[in-house]
Structure formats: structure tokens, C-alpha cells
Design a protein around this motif. Sequence first.
Motif, PDB file in Angstrom:
ATOM      1  N   SER A 111      47.234  41.537  34.371  1.00 23.29           N
ATOM      2  CA  SER A 111      45.884  41.043  34.623  1.00 23.29           C
ATOM      3  C   SER A 111      45.906  39.753  35.425  1.00 23.29           C
ATOM      4  CB  SER A 111      45.167  40.790  33.293  1.00 23.29           C
ATOM      5  OG  SER A 111      45.793  39.718  32.599  1.00 23.29           O
ATOM      6  N   ARG A 168      36.409  37.268  37.442  1.00 26.25           N
ATOM      7  CA  ARG A 168      35.820  38.588  37.673  1.00 26.25           C
ATOM      8  C   ARG A 168      36.840  39.627  37.241  1.00 26.25           C
ATOM      9  NH1 ARG A 168      33.617  41.165  43.440  1.00 26.25           N
ATOM     10  NH2 ARG A 168      33.748  43.375  42.813  1.00 26.25           N
ATOM     11  N   ASP A 169      36.515  40.412  36.238  1.00 26.00           N
ATOM     12  CA  ASP A 169      37.410  41.455  35.729  1.00 26.00           C
ATOM     13  C   ASP A 169      38.809  40.907  35.485  1.00 26.00           C
ATOM     14  OD1 ASP A 169      35.340  43.316  35.861  1.00 26.00           O
ATOM     15  OD2 ASP A 169      35.826  43.851  37.938  1.00 26.00           O
ATOM     16  N   ALA A 213      39.943  41.640  41.289  1.00 26.61           N
ATOM     17  CA  ALA A 213      39.952  40.848  40.058  1.00 26.61           C
ATOM     18  C   ALA A 213      40.431  39.438  40.387  1.00 26.61           C
ATOM     19  CB  ALA A 213      40.858  41.480  39.010  1.00 26.61           C
ATOM     20  N   SER A 252      40.637  40.549  32.932  1.00 25.96           N
ATOM     21  CA  SER A 252      41.524  41.252  32.005  1.00 25.96           C
ATOM     22  C   SER A 252      41.849  42.668  32.466  1.00 25.96           C
ATOM     23  CB  SER A 252      40.899  41.310  30.610  1.00 25.96           C
ATOM     24  OG  SER A 252      39.658  41.999  30.641  1.00 25.96           O
ATOM     25  N   THR A 253      41.285  43.083  33.605  1.00 32.05           N
ATOM     26  CA  THR A 253      41.587  44.407  34.152  1.00 32.05           C
ATOM     27  C   THR A 253      43.046  44.470  34.582  1.00 32.05           C
ATOM     28  OG1 THR A 253      39.320  44.726  34.917  1.00 32.05           O
ATOM     29  CG2 THR A 253      41.015  46.054  35.975  1.00 32.05           C
ATOM     30  N   GLN A 262      39.573  47.954  43.773  1.00 31.47           N
ATOM     31  CA  GLN A 262      39.456  47.102  42.596  1.00 31.47           C
ATOM     32  C   GLN A 262      39.776  45.666  42.974  1.00 31.47           C
ATOM     33  OE1 GLN A 262      42.174  49.741  40.143  1.00 31.47           O
ATOM     34  NE2 GLN A 262      40.659  49.245  38.561  1.00 31.47           N
TER      35      GLN A 262
END
Length: 473
Positions: A368, A125-126, A110, A128-129, A108
Motif C-alpha cells: 500500500s 487517496r486509497d 493511490a 490502503s489499496t 488505479q
Amino acid sequence: MSTSRLARQWLMTWIVLGLVLATAVAGAVFFRPLMRAVGAEVTGAPTTVPPSLLMPTAVPGVTPTSDGGAVGPAAAAAPGDLPDRAALEAQLNGLDIVALAAGAEALQLAYEVVDTDTSEVVAARDASTLLIPASNTKLLTTTAVMHALDRQTRFPTRVLKPAAGSIVLVGGGDPLLTTLPTGTYPHQASLQELATLTATALKDAGESSVSLAFDASFFTDAGWNETWPSNYRDQVTQISALWVDEGKQPGVGRSRTPALAAATAFAAQLTTAGITVTGAPTPAVGSGAEVARVESEPLHVLAEQMMLRSNNSFAEVLGFQLAAATGHPTTFAGSVAAIEEQLRELSLWTEGAVLRDASGLSRSNLVSAAMLSLAMGRAVDDPNLSVILDGLPVAGVTGTLASRFADDISLPARGVARAKTGTLSRVSSLAGTTTTADGRSVSFAFLTNGSADGWAAKVWADQSVGVVTACGC
């Protein structure tokens, strides 16, 4: 030669000298004014530059403020062009991640890059992941602590006297308390200083023998986070409101009873100072008149040192201090609840985020990239949060970043970016600030979870910061 001839020669010599002197005097009196009158006198070398060129530059007048205070700083230079989001994201997403992905389990990635002047997102990129941040949790802890507490707050270590012949050493949660003075920056309160003050006060009161108890009840937690594996004991001390030297004991490691260890050291120092200590130190609740105290450095120095050293134990102590100051229990649960409360107040909380400790050792923490990048951006604008920037290493130059940012892609950030690292097994994070090629100040956060290659994860983050720094896009 005859005497008369010699006399005539001397006479002629004096006559000639007299005429020369008379001519010189006459020239000075009559000829020089005449030359000056016709403009023919030259009194020095020809002028080649105007005299004004050698005069100091005039300093413009300064108008004091109405209250007589100092004039404000000069206006800051206008910021450069804002990066084009699509162009910057295309460059970031085009970085080679083959090594990063090799052997990865559910890799992953982010990131988020934010303009610090406008808080506008210029790449993401992502963002809030929710991912494991590792030590970048300390960024969130420091943000919360410095937002809630006065930067000049100090934490005391005291000696109380509940009765004649009895004293209690009371811990106030000073993470930098030492056994002996260090003589280095920052100044750290020491037990030796406290023992000297205590011995003097006792002698002045006519006492030379006391029993000693200790009180670490300011923090009510047992001191070990349930999400930490036991092998972390070499990285973090059992958290206590009373310890010295961070609970480290030469040749032994980190104490599991740091308050007792501190009291034992204090008893020995009192003995050296001429006070007899009867029996062994025992736990108690401190009460009575204050005999002596020493105080920590101000909170902003403690926070700076925590960030600079990325010290896990210090971070947890500051989390407990935040809990105490904001009405939460002085436990791990109270600490993270207090941190979340402050981050929500600052609009820095992503729904669903999880904190289980203040240091980032817990793999149960989930935050995040947006939380980290925005928190770092706040540090640029808020003087209370500036200690975050003070504690950040410089890319490729100092601290944990000294050996990084060496390849061609990351090199533009070398000496320009400042960032906090975070590392656990299969976890890497980097959050900080930099300035783009167009002169725009931005904050950033880059996170990876799952990569089997820790170095590749660091290289990806470094290259990403290099791309942002080199951006004239």
C-alpha cells in the motif's frame, strides 16, 4: 670662484643644517609636551569608526557535558504550519490525468502524504489499496534489514583448509565482492586480495600445490525466484552466497553458476601468485582452519549502494542475509517472511500485503501507499534507517530523477524532494520526502497501476510532489 669664497659657502651650509637639526630636537623635547598638555597634538587621521567595530565578535563560552563529551547540536528550528488536508487533497485530486488514463486497463491511483514530525496523514487517496510497487519494494527491504541488523555488520569471504593440500573458498554473501580491486568508493573486497593472502599463508606452511573446492551453501535456495520471467536474467543474477562482480562476465552476461565462476577466477589468481591448483574447482562444504579472509564493507554501505543503484541482485542478497540473521531459511520464502516480520514490528504492514521478493521485480508483490510513506517517514527520524535517504536521488538533479520535474507544476520540488522510483510495465511508483513551502517535512508515496503511458504516470507523480512541495495551504 676663489678657494676662500667656496670655503665660506660650505661653512654657511653646515651652519644652516645645524640650526635646522637643533630646532627639530628642541621641538621634540620642549614643544611636543607643550602641545600634548594643551590637547593640541594630532597623532593620526581623524577617527571615523569606533575601534570596537573592527574587533572580532566575542564567542560565547561553551559548557562541556558532564562526561566531558561534545555539546549537543543547536535546537532545530520549529516546524512550519501543518498543511490543511482538505486543501491539499483538492489540489492533488485536481491534477490532469487524461494522458494517464488513456488506454489504461483498470487504472488505479493511490497516494499518501505524512507529516514526519507527528506521523499525521495530511493527504491520502486509497492509501490502503494494495498495488504493485515495483522497485519501491527495496524501500521496505532496506527498512527491515537496517532495523534488524547492526549497521556495522560485515560479511566475510573465507578460505578454509580441511586437510593438507586442500582448500575451500567459502562465500559469505558479500554482494560487492569483485575479481580485482576497483580503487574506487566504496572499497570492495576482492578475490585478488584473498588470493594474495592465501598464497602467502600456504607458502609459509610449506605448500605450493593444492586442490580447490568452493562452498556457496550459506544460501540454500537455488537462486531464481519462481515469479520472475526468464527474460529478467539481464536484470538480476542467479542469487548466490558466492559470486564476484555480481556474477557478470564480460561478453557473456550474468552467470547462471556464479559460485563456480568465482572459484575458477580464484584458481587462476592463485596460480599467478605461485600456487599450483590441481584439477578443476568442485563444490564442497567448507571445514577446517581458516587460511585467509576478506570482508565486505559495513552493512550500511551495502544498503546505501543497493538503494543508490536500485540494484536488484544486491537487494535479494540483503534479503537472504536478513533471513539468516533472524532464524529464517536462506531462501526467497525465508527472505520475504523476515521482511514482513520486521515491518510488522515497526507497525508498517498493511493486512493482506504480499511480498514474493526483496527487489520488486515480482509482479506478485502487493503493498500500500501507506506502507511506503510511513517507511519513508521512519527513515527521517531513525538514524539506523538514514541510509535510505542517503541513497535517494534528488528531484530533477541526480540519478533516476535527473531528467524529471521539468514542468511548471512539478518544478517547485526540483532540488528539494528526494525519492525512490519504481517502474515495471504499466506500473509506476515514487516514494520519498520533501519540505512544503511552509517549512514542514513530509514523506510521500504515489503509485499507479494499469496506465498504458509510462511517461504520463511519471509526470503525474512528479506533479503531485510538486503540489505538495509548493503547498502553503
